[in-house]
Write a protein that holds these residues in place. Structure first.
Motif, PDB file in Angstrom:
ATOM      1  N   TYR A 130       0.863  -1.183   0.000  1.00  0.00           N
ATOM      2  CA  TYR A 130       0.000   0.000   0.000  1.00  0.00           C
ATOM      3  C   TYR A 130       0.898   1.231   0.000  1.00  0.00           C
ATOM      4  N   VAL A 131       0.684   2.126  -0.928  1.00  0.00           N
ATOM      5  CA  VAL A 131       1.440   3.377  -0.989  1.00  0.00           C
ATOM      6  C   VAL A 131       0.415   4.512  -0.947  1.00  0.00           C
ATOM      7  N   LEU A 132       0.314   5.145   0.208  1.00  0.00           N
ATOM      8  CA  LEU A 132      -0.725   6.134   0.471  1.00  0.00           C
ATOM      9  C   LEU A 132      -0.094   7.518   0.566  1.00  0.00           C
ATOM     10  N   SER A 133      -0.672   8.453  -0.122  1.00  0.00           N
ATOM     11  CA  SER A 133      -0.067   9.779  -0.254  1.00  0.00           C
ATOM     12  C   SER A 133       0.239  10.422   1.095  1.00  0.00           C
ATOM     13  N   TYR A 134      -0.685  10.317   2.038  1.00  0.00           N
ATOM     14  CA  TYR A 134      -0.484  11.014   3.310  1.00  0.00           C
ATOM     15  C   TYR A 134       0.670  10.424   4.120  1.00  0.00           C
ATOM     16  N   GLU A 135       1.028   9.176   3.837  1.00  0.00           N
ATOM     17  CA  GLU A 135       2.145   8.550   4.545  1.00  0.00           C
ATOM     18  C   GLU A 135       3.502   8.951   3.956  1.00  0.00           C
ATOM     19  N   HIS A 136       3.470   9.544   2.767  1.00  0.00           N
ATOM     20  CA  HIS A 136       4.719   9.922   2.097  1.00  0.00           C
ATOM     21  C   HIS A 136       4.829  11.424   1.855  1.00  0.00           C
ATOM     22  N   GLY A 137       3.758  12.160   2.132  1.00  0.00           N
ATOM     23  CA  GLY A 137       3.786  13.595   1.910  1.00  0.00           C
ATOM     24  C   GLY A 137       3.856  13.994   0.456  1.00  0.00           C
ATOM     25  N   VAL A 138       3.441  13.091  -0.418  1.00  0.00           N
ATOM     26  CA  VAL A 138       3.463  13.311  -1.864  1.00  0.00           C
ATOM     27  C   VAL A 138       2.166  12.767  -2.439  1.00  0.00           C
ATOM     28  N   GLN A 139       1.572  13.483  -3.366  1.00  0.00           N
ATOM     29  CA  GLN A 139       0.323  13.006  -3.951  1.00  0.00           C
ATOM     30  C   GLN A 139       0.437  12.871  -5.467  1.00  0.00           C
ATOM     31  N   LYS A 140      -0.318  11.929  -5.994  1.00  0.00           N
ATOM     32  CA  LYS A 140      -0.388  11.775  -7.445  1.00  0.00           C
ATOM     33  C   LYS A 140      -0.850  13.094  -8.063  1.00  0.00           C
ATOM     34  N   PRO A 141      -0.332  13.458  -9.225  1.00  0.00           N
ATOM     35  CA  PRO A 141       0.423  12.658 -10.203  1.00  0.00           C
ATOM     36  C   PRO A 141       1.942  12.657 -10.021  1.00  0.00           C
ATOM     37  N   ASP A 142       2.448  13.097  -8.887  1.00  0.00           N
ATOM     38  CA  ASP A 142       3.894  13.111  -8.678  1.00  0.00           C
ATOM     39  C   ASP A 142       4.461  11.708  -8.903  1.00  0.00           C
ATOM     40  N   PRO A 143       5.388  11.548  -9.845  1.00  0.00           N
ATOM     41  CA  PRO A 143       5.934  10.219 -10.146  1.00  0.00           C
ATOM     42  C   PRO A 143       6.593   9.536  -8.952  1.00  0.00           C
ATOM     43  N   ARG A 144       6.999  10.331  -7.953  1.00  0.00           N
ATOM     44  CA  ARG A 144       7.684   9.734  -6.807  1.00  0.00           C
ATOM     45  C   ARG A 144       6.800   8.722  -6.080  1.00  0.00           C
ATOM     46  N   LEU A 145       5.495   8.957  -6.051  1.00  0.00           N
ATOM     47  CA  LEU A 145       4.610   8.022  -5.354  1.00  0.00           C
ATOM     48  C   LEU A 145       4.554   6.685  -6.091  1.00  0.00           C
ATOM     49  N   PHE A 146       4.512   6.737  -7.412  1.00  0.00           N
ATOM     50  CA  PHE A 146       4.498   5.503  -8.200  1.00  0.00           C
ATOM     51  C   PHE A 146       5.850   4.796  -8.119  1.00  0.00           C
ATOM     52  N   SER A 147       6.906   5.569  -8.018  1.00  0.00           N
ATOM     53  CA  SER A 147       8.239   4.984  -7.886  1.00  0.00           C
ATOM     54  C   SER A 147       8.354   4.192  -6.595  1.00  0.00           C
ATOM     55  N   VAL A 148       7.808   4.731  -5.513  1.00  0.00           N
ATOM     56  CA  VAL A 148       7.802   4.021  -4.231  1.00  0.00           C
ATOM     57  C   VAL A 148       7.052   2.703  -4.368  1.00  0.00           C
ATOM     58  N   ALA A 149       5.922   2.739  -5.077  1.00  0.00           N
ATOM     59  CA  ALA A 149       5.105   1.531  -5.245  1.00  0.00           C
ATOM     60  C   ALA A 149       5.842   0.474  -6.057  1.00  0.00           C
ATOM     61  N   CYS A 150       6.474   0.890  -7.147  1.00  0.00           N
ATOM     62  CA  CYS A 150       7.219  -0.073  -7.966  1.00  0.00           C
ATOM     63  C   CYS A 150       8.362  -0.687  -7.166  1.00  0.00           C
ATOM     64  N   ALA A 151       9.046   0.137  -6.386  1.00  0.00           N
ATOM     65  CA  ALA A 151      10.150  -0.372  -5.574  1.00  0.00           C
ATOM     66  C   ALA A 151       9.645  -1.357  -4.533  1.00  0.00           C
ATOM     67  N   ALA A 152       8.477  -1.073  -3.957  1.00  0.00           N
ATOM     68  CA  ALA A 152       7.917  -1.969  -2.947  1.00  0.00           C
ATOM     69  C   ALA A 152       7.594  -3.336  -3.531  1.00  0.00           C
ATOM     70  N   LEU A 153       7.263  -3.363  -4.810  1.00  0.00           N
ATOM     71  CA  LEU A 153       6.961  -4.629  -5.486  1.00  0.00           C
ATOM     72  C   LEU A 153       8.207  -5.240  -6.123  1.00  0.00           C
ATOM     73  N   GLY A 154       9.314  -4.521  -6.090  1.00  0.00           N
ATOM     74  CA  GLY A 154      10.523  -4.999  -6.755  1.00  0.00           C
ATOM     75  C   GLY A 154      10.339  -5.091  -8.250  1.00  0.00           C
ATOM     76  N   ALA A 155       9.595  -4.121  -8.813  1.00  0.00           N
ATOM     77  CA  ALA A 155       9.223  -4.200 -10.226  1.00  0.00           C
ATOM     78  C   ALA A 155       9.825  -3.057 -11.032  1.00  0.00           C
ATOM     79  N   ASP A 156      10.227  -3.367 -12.242  1.00  0.00           N
ATOM     80  CA  ASP A 156      10.654  -2.357 -13.203  1.00  0.00           C
ATOM     81  C   ASP A 156       9.400  -1.609 -13.655  1.00  0.00           C
ATOM     82  N   PRO A 157       9.351  -0.282 -13.514  1.00  0.00           N
ATOM     83  CA  PRO A 157       8.142   0.458 -13.911  1.00  0.00           C
ATOM     84  C   PRO A 157       7.692   0.172 -15.338  1.00  0.00           C
ATOM     85  N   ARG A 158       8.632  -0.154 -16.212  1.00  0.00           N
ATOM     86  CA  ARG A 158       8.268  -0.422 -17.606  1.00  0.00           C
ATOM     87  C   ARG A 158       7.493  -1.727 -17.756  1.00  0.00           C
TER      88      ARG A 158
END
Length: 226
Positions: free
Chosen positions: A153-181
């Motif tokens: 779970y990657v929730l904006s309020y826990e990271h101080g960043v909200q979509k569409p900021d790519p940083r939130l999606f980057s955190v999610a991909c890293a949490a899954l160990g996945a290449d964003p592509r």
């Protein structure tokens, strides 16, 4: 695969249901015509998180509205500020309404959500939930039996960043160990969820409709991944 929460996997109850539940819980009553009119007014001002956006955003709330999903405090301030535009029989009801929307009872999964998440788990595909939100939605998933299918779970309020900021999606991909592509982001907002494309994710959109009006819009995502 990444999913948005509100309007994608789950939908919040109607504004009228929301108001009725809180009035019942707090022992308040309104004549039926007044209750329905009040619900319409709350909907027009955008007071229900996950519901309709404000028809017109008050100038004094514009600043907090723009960053409402960056913290729990900002989220509460934005939505209780909107609800306070509508007269209610007790000032305490504004906070009661806000508290209600954070309960599992206020949310329903879309009819095909469980099947899609289950099939993804069976295929060994990691699943993350990326949400612009000001509170912990994990109990909603647990109560409805879907938590077992979510790896992160990657929730904006826990990271101080909200979509569409790519940083939130980057955190999610890293949490899954996945290449964003190799990741697909599924959401209902081109503005917010489209931010995943900046990382190279594919983005698939669904319509933010009532649960009864969208029985199978998630099923096609199963064809987007192996």
């Amino acid at each position: 695969m990444l999913f948005d929460f509100s309007g994608t996997l789950f939908r919040v109850e109607s504004t009228e249901s929301w108001l009725r539940a809180v009035l019942d819980e707090t022992g308040h009553t309104l004549p039926e015509p007044e209750l329905r009119a009040t619900a319409r007014s709350l909907e027009a001002v955008g007071a229900l998180p996950g519901g309709a956006s404000p028809v017109q955003l008050p100038a004094h709330l514009a600043g907090v509205w723009a960053v409402r999903d960056e913290s729990a405090e900002l989220h509460r301030a934005a939505y209780t500020g909107l609800s306070r535009q509508v007269a209610l029989p007790d000032p305490a009801l504004y906070d009661s309404l806000y508290e209600r929307h954070m309960t599992p009872a206020a949310w329903s999964p879309y009819p095909d959500a469980a099947e899609v998440l289950r099939v993804l788990r069976e295929r060994g595909i990691g699943v993350g939930v990326v949400s612009n939100i000001g509170w912990d939605l994990r109990p909603v998933f647990r109560e409805h039996g879907l938590d077992r299918y979510v790896d992160a779970y990657v929730l904006s309020y826990e990271h101080g960043v909200q979509k569409p900021d790519p940083r939130l999606f980057s955190v999610a991909c890293a949490a899954l160990g996945a290449d964003p592509r190799q990741v697909v982001m599924v959401g209902d907002s081109k503005e917010a969820d489209g931010g995943a494309a900046a990382l190279g994710c594919r983005v698939h959109y669904v319509d933010h409709l009532p649960v009864t009006d969208r029985p199978d819009a998630l099923l096609p995502v199963l064809h987007l991944v192996g």
